[in-house]
Design a protein around this motif. Sequence first.
Motif, PDB file in Angstrom:
ATOM      1  N   THR A 602       0.801  -1.255   0.109  1.00 47.76           N
ATOM      2  CA  THR A 602      -0.075   0.107   0.206  1.00 47.76           C
ATOM      3  C   THR A 602       1.015   1.217  -0.055  1.00 47.76           C
ATOM      4  OG1 THR A 602      -0.332   0.258   2.388  1.00 47.76           O
ATOM      5  CG2 THR A 602      -1.718  -1.194   1.339  1.00 47.76           C
ATOM      6  N   PRO A 603       0.120   2.425  -0.293  1.00 46.85           N
ATOM      7  CA  PRO A 603       1.242   3.579  -0.186  1.00 46.85           C
ATOM      8  C   PRO A 603       2.058   3.576   1.331  1.00 46.85           C
ATOM      9  CG  PRO A 603      -1.065   4.257  -1.142  1.00 46.85           C
ATOM     10  CD  PRO A 603      -0.843   2.713  -0.531  1.00 46.85           C
ATOM     11  N   GLN A 604       1.402   3.408   2.275  1.00 44.55           N
ATOM     12  CA  GLN A 604       1.926   3.257   3.529  1.00 44.55           C
ATOM     13  C   GLN A 604       2.671   2.085   3.925  1.00 44.55           C
ATOM     14  OE1 GLN A 604      -1.474   4.227   3.038  1.00 44.55           O
ATOM     15  NE2 GLN A 604      -0.727   6.261   2.931  1.00 44.55           N
ATOM     16  N   ARG A 605       2.945   0.951   3.142  1.00 48.11           N
ATOM     17  CA  ARG A 605       3.503  -0.272   3.435  1.00 48.11           C
ATOM     18  C   ARG A 605       4.245  -0.777   2.036  1.00 48.11           C
ATOM     19  NH1 ARG A 605      -0.762  -3.622   4.899  1.00 48.11           N
ATOM     20  NH2 ARG A 605      -0.941  -4.594   2.781  1.00 48.11           N
ATOM     21  N   ALA A 606       5.644  -1.081   2.475  1.00 48.02           N
ATOM     22  CA  ALA A 606       6.418  -1.891   1.491  1.00 48.02           C
ATOM     23  C   ALA A 606       7.007  -3.187   2.063  1.00 48.02           C
ATOM     24  CB  ALA A 606       7.297  -0.633   1.148  1.00 48.02           C
ATOM     25  N   THR A 607       6.864  -4.328   1.289  1.00 47.57           N
ATOM     26  CA  THR A 607       7.330  -5.430   1.650  1.00 47.57           C
ATOM     27  C   THR A 607       8.467  -5.828   0.716  1.00 47.57           C
ATOM     28  OG1 THR A 607       5.400  -6.171   2.616  1.00 47.57           O
ATOM     29  CG2 THR A 607       7.012  -7.771   2.034  1.00 47.57           C
ATOM     30  N   ALA A 608       9.764  -6.162   1.119  1.00 48.45           N
ATOM     31  CA  ALA A 608      10.766  -6.784   0.182  1.00 48.45           C
ATOM     32  C   ALA A 608      11.136  -8.044   0.362  1.00 48.45           C
ATOM     33  CB  ALA A 608      11.930  -5.780   0.386  1.00 48.45           C
ATOM     34  N   LEU A 609      11.604  -8.807  -0.741  1.00 46.37           N
ATOM     35  CA  LEU A 609      11.901 -10.213  -0.371  1.00 46.37           C
ATOM     36  C   LEU A 609      13.329 -10.365  -0.673  1.00 46.37           C
ATOM     37  CD1 LEU A 609       8.742 -12.245  -1.863  1.00 46.37           C
ATOM     38  CD2 LEU A 609       9.255 -11.372   0.640  1.00 46.37           C
ATOM     39  N   GLY A 610      13.989 -11.302  -0.041  1.00 49.24           N
ATOM     40  CA  GLY A 610      15.331 -11.734  -0.206  1.00 49.24           C
ATOM     41  C   GLY A 610      15.467 -13.068  -0.197  1.00 49.24           C
ATOM     42  N   PHE A 611      16.649 -13.848  -0.715  1.00 44.96           N
ATOM     43  CA  PHE A 611      16.720 -15.174  -0.564  1.00 44.96           C
ATOM     44  C   PHE A 611      18.267 -15.639  -1.344  1.00 44.96           C
ATOM     45  CE2 PHE A 611      14.281 -14.544  -4.554  1.00 44.96           C
ATOM     46  CZ  PHE A 611      15.241 -15.108  -5.546  1.00 44.96           C
ATOM     47  N   GLY A 612      18.682 -16.490  -0.741  1.00 45.49           N
ATOM     48  CA  GLY A 612      20.136 -16.854  -0.993  1.00 45.49           C
ATOM     49  C   GLY A 612      20.324 -18.126  -0.455  1.00 45.49           C
ATOM     50  N   THR A 613      21.718 -18.566  -0.485  1.00 47.28           N
ATOM     51  CA  THR A 613      22.420 -19.990   0.002  1.00 47.28           C
ATOM     52  C   THR A 613      23.512 -19.277   1.017  1.00 47.28           C
ATOM     53  OG1 THR A 613      21.599 -20.917  -1.971  1.00 47.28           O
ATOM     54  CG2 THR A 613      23.234 -22.067  -0.687  1.00 47.28           C
ATOM     55  N   LEU A 614      23.654 -20.034   2.193  1.00 48.95           N
ATOM     56  CA  LEU A 614      24.715 -19.654   2.829  1.00 48.95           C
ATOM     57  C   LEU A 614      25.485 -21.040   3.434  1.00 48.95           C
ATOM     58  CD1 LEU A 614      23.331 -16.968   5.302  1.00 48.95           C
ATOM     59  CD2 LEU A 614      25.556 -16.583   3.647  1.00 48.95           C
ATOM     60  N   GLN A 615      26.721 -21.060   3.664  1.00 47.65           N
ATOM     61  CA  GLN A 615      27.327 -22.172   4.391  1.00 47.65           C
ATOM     62  C   GLN A 615      27.758 -21.718   5.656  1.00 47.65           C
ATOM     63  OE1 GLN A 615      30.340 -23.721   2.113  1.00 47.65           O
ATOM     64  NE2 GLN A 615      28.942 -24.562   0.392  1.00 47.65           N
ATOM     65  N   GLY A 616      28.349 -22.640   6.546  1.00 49.74           N
ATOM     66  CA  GLY A 616      28.730 -22.244   8.097  1.00 49.74           C
ATOM     67  C   GLY A 616      29.788 -21.362   7.852  1.00 49.74           C
ATOM     68  N   GLY A 617      29.503 -20.212   8.807  1.00 43.72           N
ATOM     69  CA  GLY A 617      30.737 -19.202   8.675  1.00 43.72           C
ATOM     70  C   GLY A 617      30.427 -17.844   7.912  1.00 43.72           C
ATOM     71  N   GLU A 618      29.424 -18.029   6.957  1.00 46.69           N
ATOM     72  CA  GLU A 618      28.995 -16.979   5.961  1.00 46.69           C
ATOM     73  C   GLU A 618      27.795 -16.134   6.509  1.00 46.69           C
ATOM     74  OE1 GLU A 618      30.414 -19.351   1.891  1.00 46.69           O
ATOM     75  OE2 GLU A 618      28.443 -19.148   2.535  1.00 46.69           O
ATOM     76  N   ALA A 619      27.687 -14.920   5.686  1.00 49.64           N
ATOM     77  CA  ALA A 619      26.610 -14.021   5.915  1.00 49.64           C
ATOM     78  C   ALA A 619      26.464 -13.249   4.941  1.00 49.64           C
ATOM     79  CB  ALA A 619      27.162 -13.221   7.283  1.00 49.64           C
ATOM     80  N   HIS A 620      25.212 -12.748   4.991  1.00 48.00           N
ATOM     81  CA  HIS A 620      24.784 -11.895   3.872  1.00 48.00           C
ATOM     82  C   HIS A 620      24.243 -10.816   4.682  1.00 48.00           C
ATOM     83  CE1 HIS A 620      23.940 -15.158   0.468  1.00 48.00           C
ATOM     84  NE2 HIS A 620      25.361 -14.723   0.631  1.00 48.00           N
ATOM     85  N   VAL A 621      24.372  -9.532   3.835  1.00 47.26           N
ATOM     86  CA  VAL A 621      23.851  -8.363   4.636  1.00 47.26           C
ATOM     87  C   VAL A 621      22.769  -7.570   3.606  1.00 47.26           C
ATOM     88  CG1 VAL A 621      24.053  -5.656   5.076  1.00 47.26           C
ATOM     89  CG2 VAL A 621      25.753  -7.817   5.751  1.00 47.26           C
ATOM     90  N   TYR A 622      21.622  -7.270   3.937  1.00 45.95           N
ATOM     91  CA  TYR A 622      20.564  -6.555   3.257  1.00 45.95           C
ATOM     92  C   TYR A 622      20.116  -5.307   3.827  1.00 45.95           C
ATOM     93  CZ  TYR A 622      19.264 -11.433   1.146  1.00 45.95           C
ATOM     94  OH  TYR A 622      19.544 -12.352   0.670  1.00 45.95           O
ATOM     95  N   ARG A 623      20.297  -4.150   2.916  1.00 39.87           N
ATOM     96  CA  ARG A 623      19.954  -3.041   3.096  1.00 39.87           C
ATOM     97  C   ARG A 623      18.612  -2.363   2.521  1.00 39.87           C
ATOM     98  NH1 ARG A 623      25.483  -3.144   1.416  1.00 39.87           N
ATOM     99  NH2 ARG A 623      26.946  -2.752   3.186  1.00 39.87           N
ATOM    100  N   PHE A 624      18.098  -2.136   3.632  1.00 38.74           N
ATOM    101  CA  PHE A 624      16.721  -1.570   3.599  1.00 38.74           C
ATOM    102  C   PHE A 624      16.289  -0.372   3.578  1.00 38.74           C
ATOM    103  CE2 PHE A 624      12.121  -1.016   4.251  1.00 38.74           C
ATOM    104  CZ  PHE A 624      11.361  -2.189   3.504  1.00 38.74           C
ATOM    105  N   PRO A 625      16.047   0.409   2.463  1.00 40.00           N
ATOM    106  CA  PRO A 625      15.964   1.919   2.501  1.00 40.00           C
ATOM    107  C   PRO A 625      15.114   2.721   3.633  1.00 40.00           C
ATOM    108  CG  PRO A 625      15.250   1.122   0.543  1.00 40.00           C
ATOM    109  CD  PRO A 625      15.555  -0.080   1.189  1.00 40.00           C
ATOM    110  N   ILE A 626      15.207   3.370   4.157  1.00 35.89           N
ATOM    111  CA  ILE A 626      14.241   4.170   5.195  1.00 35.89           C
ATOM    112  C   ILE A 626      13.951   5.618   4.596  1.00 35.89           C
ATOM    113  CG2 ILE A 626      13.860   4.895   7.597  1.00 35.89           C
ATOM    114  CD1 ILE A 626      14.385   2.032   7.264  1.00 35.89           C
ATOM    115  N   PRO A 627      12.672   6.080   4.433  1.00 34.67           N
ATOM    116  CA  PRO A 627      12.445   6.992   3.905  1.00 34.67           C
ATOM    117  C   PRO A 627      12.705   8.205   4.570  1.00 34.67           C
ATOM    118  CG  PRO A 627      10.485   5.729   3.462  1.00 34.67           C
ATOM    119  CD  PRO A 627      11.509   4.922   4.421  1.00 34.67           C
TER     120      PRO A 627
END
Length: 758
Positions: A602-627
């Motif tokens: 909606t104009p007042q709500r935004a949903t974002a999806l992410g997906f990926g594959t990780l192994q032990g000791g790994e990490a992913h960073v997602y940046r979600f913008p703030i108005p």
Amino acid sequence: IDNIEPDEDFHDSEKPEKSLGGRVYLMMSNQKALQQMLNLWERFKRNPKMKFQKADYGLAKIKDVFLLLKDVRRWGVKDRLLESELLAGWLEDLEHYADQAIDLEVELWFRSSPADRQKAEQSVARQVESLFGRVVSTSVISQICYHAILVELPRGSVDELLGNVDVELVKNDAVMLFRPTGQMASRRQPEQDELSTLSPRQQTPSVSGDPVIAVLDGCPLLNHRAVVNRIVFDDPDDFETDYHPAARSHGTAMCSLAINGDLSSGSMRLGRPIYSRPILKPRQDHNNNWIEEVPSDTLLVDLIHRAVRRMFKGDGDQPPVAPNVKVINLSIGDPYRPFDHFLSPLARLLDWLSHEHQVLFVVSAGNQGRDFNPGISVNNFRALPQEERERHAVRVLFEDSRNRRLLSPAESVNAITVGATHADSSTPTPASQLEELYTSSIGSPVSAFGSGYRRAIKPDLVRSGGRVRYMQNPARSGYRLNDNFRPPGIQVAAPSPNSGELNRTTYTVGTSNSAALLSHDLGVCYENLLQVVAEQNVDMDLDPFGAQLLKALAVHCSDWEPLGPTIREYIKTADNSNGIKRLVSRWIGYGDGQIERVLECTPQRATALGFGTLQGGEAHVYRFPIPVELGPTTVHRTLRVTLAWFSPTAPTTQRYRRAYLWFNVLGNRFASTRRDADGNAVTSGTVQHEIFGGDKATVVDEDGSVEIKVNCKEDVGKAMGSIRYALAVTLEVAPGINIPIYERVSQRIRQATPVPSR
């Protein structure tokens, strides 16, 4: 051992009258170690002030443990037979079916050596034959450390077992447990006067595509107008031959819900067919009512294993029959196996299959149709003001929660377990003898209580299960559950005693409905995901992550409003205030929610999806913008973050879950207050769902964002492999607030950036 009577040596120092309980299982490395432990215990019993000998070097601390124990013994008859629910199942069968043979499952200690397994099987087979019984089938699934034998015993041998625990079969050290079979039964079918007629608007349009939702249940009425031409039916075991049309109740209801949702609510119909395979068969009980249950001559674990393997791997030379399925609905629960700290074989099977085939199991929490005793007279209970009556009823349910536990396989770590709310869209039938314990749409009084394995949040969430009504119990104080199919309830397709009628419906209650309704929502959600990818012309393949995305979205729309605050207010005391969040989540998990919340922004709500594959000791960073507009305002804002995955399992270890994934939200100054579930409990399972709120003004620049770091490590062992995960993030403010959340976020959203773990 539950309900240990306290004595002067063994009691709760703060509440001396409180019954005690507890059980610890030790897997010793060899017989010598086991015997050494028992010898130490015997010496301690003779002299609690004993001193350890030189040969016992390093074992002195065991004495501190012994001071807390009532007994130490080998696994034996008490564990194999007397403390299982086998006796209850047998006694019921013997009472009503005196002349028939009795089937039972003999679960053996799992041995990694095939030769040792064969030796154990042979010893059990010989002892079964000595009781004039026979071995019906065996099953070995090494991936979940499961080895079981299905045996059939004549009535006389069963009587001998019940009266003499010295029978060699019961004492066999190869045996871990005896369990009844055919135990997952649906209740009776509706009578003609309990049926209504399907309205024209409820009759479904045509469908196309491959199934993504599967229902393993009873045999549906395939030509019923609510489901006709909507089911890909697969019955390799030919269960349908034994199915009287009037007995096709539970399977028809669950398929109807998966396809249509609640027929009273006008839900969106699925655009694809569903896959259906019967795992229940009918029999007539002593009152000539049709009962649908797992066949007593079948090992359920083996049946589910074969069914899922056929879907994704095929049968022999045959190709897979439903390889595109993402969700498998299991609206079943074993009343003889409530969850008690240890995962059942069926739960372990679902955990392994979900990771092996990357498929989401949606499982009902289980129905607890126990009598309700308010602890005061019925007249006094009825006389309470509405809010006080609700408060009293909820407290009574919580006090009895140990008798209202999850039913196997609801404790599955990788599955989504669904409890029921006391809610539906029907218009109740007036009935002077029937009453609801409360009117609020909180947890259903029949919905089983959690928590899950290692105190994980279970059930994961709740959905409408139908309003439950009770009637005064004339035999004893309190109420008993009303057993009819008139509204209120969830409206489902139903068979008719007049077999020519194919447009009849009825109303049911319980967690089976809730699970099937969630499966329906996930079918709608999958279509929406495909549409979003097509409309945005995104070059990505959702299919390998489809089940993880659906698992994340199932929970992502859930919260405690308004259920949680009401329950919290009703049960909170000075003694439980510190653990109140865990108590609330035992009944409603992460709460209830509308799937529409994640189907569209909606104009007042935004949903974002992410997906990926990780192994032990790994990490992913997602940046979600703030108005930037959120910075200087004091408008309340909410940030939801949900992470879901399927973990491989280590069934021989206590930690069990091999893959541990979790997220951290970094730079979250604008919505920093954590809501709803306990922050420690959310990382104990395979879905982490957190809701943050806030209304403080803060500084947000043009490039402002929050970072969501998804981490992965081995929880046990080193053979974890690559783990697929899905992430859902939603930022929203109240409708009508003039801050263009969706517009600002969609302009700046960026793909996930993988970074090394730190």
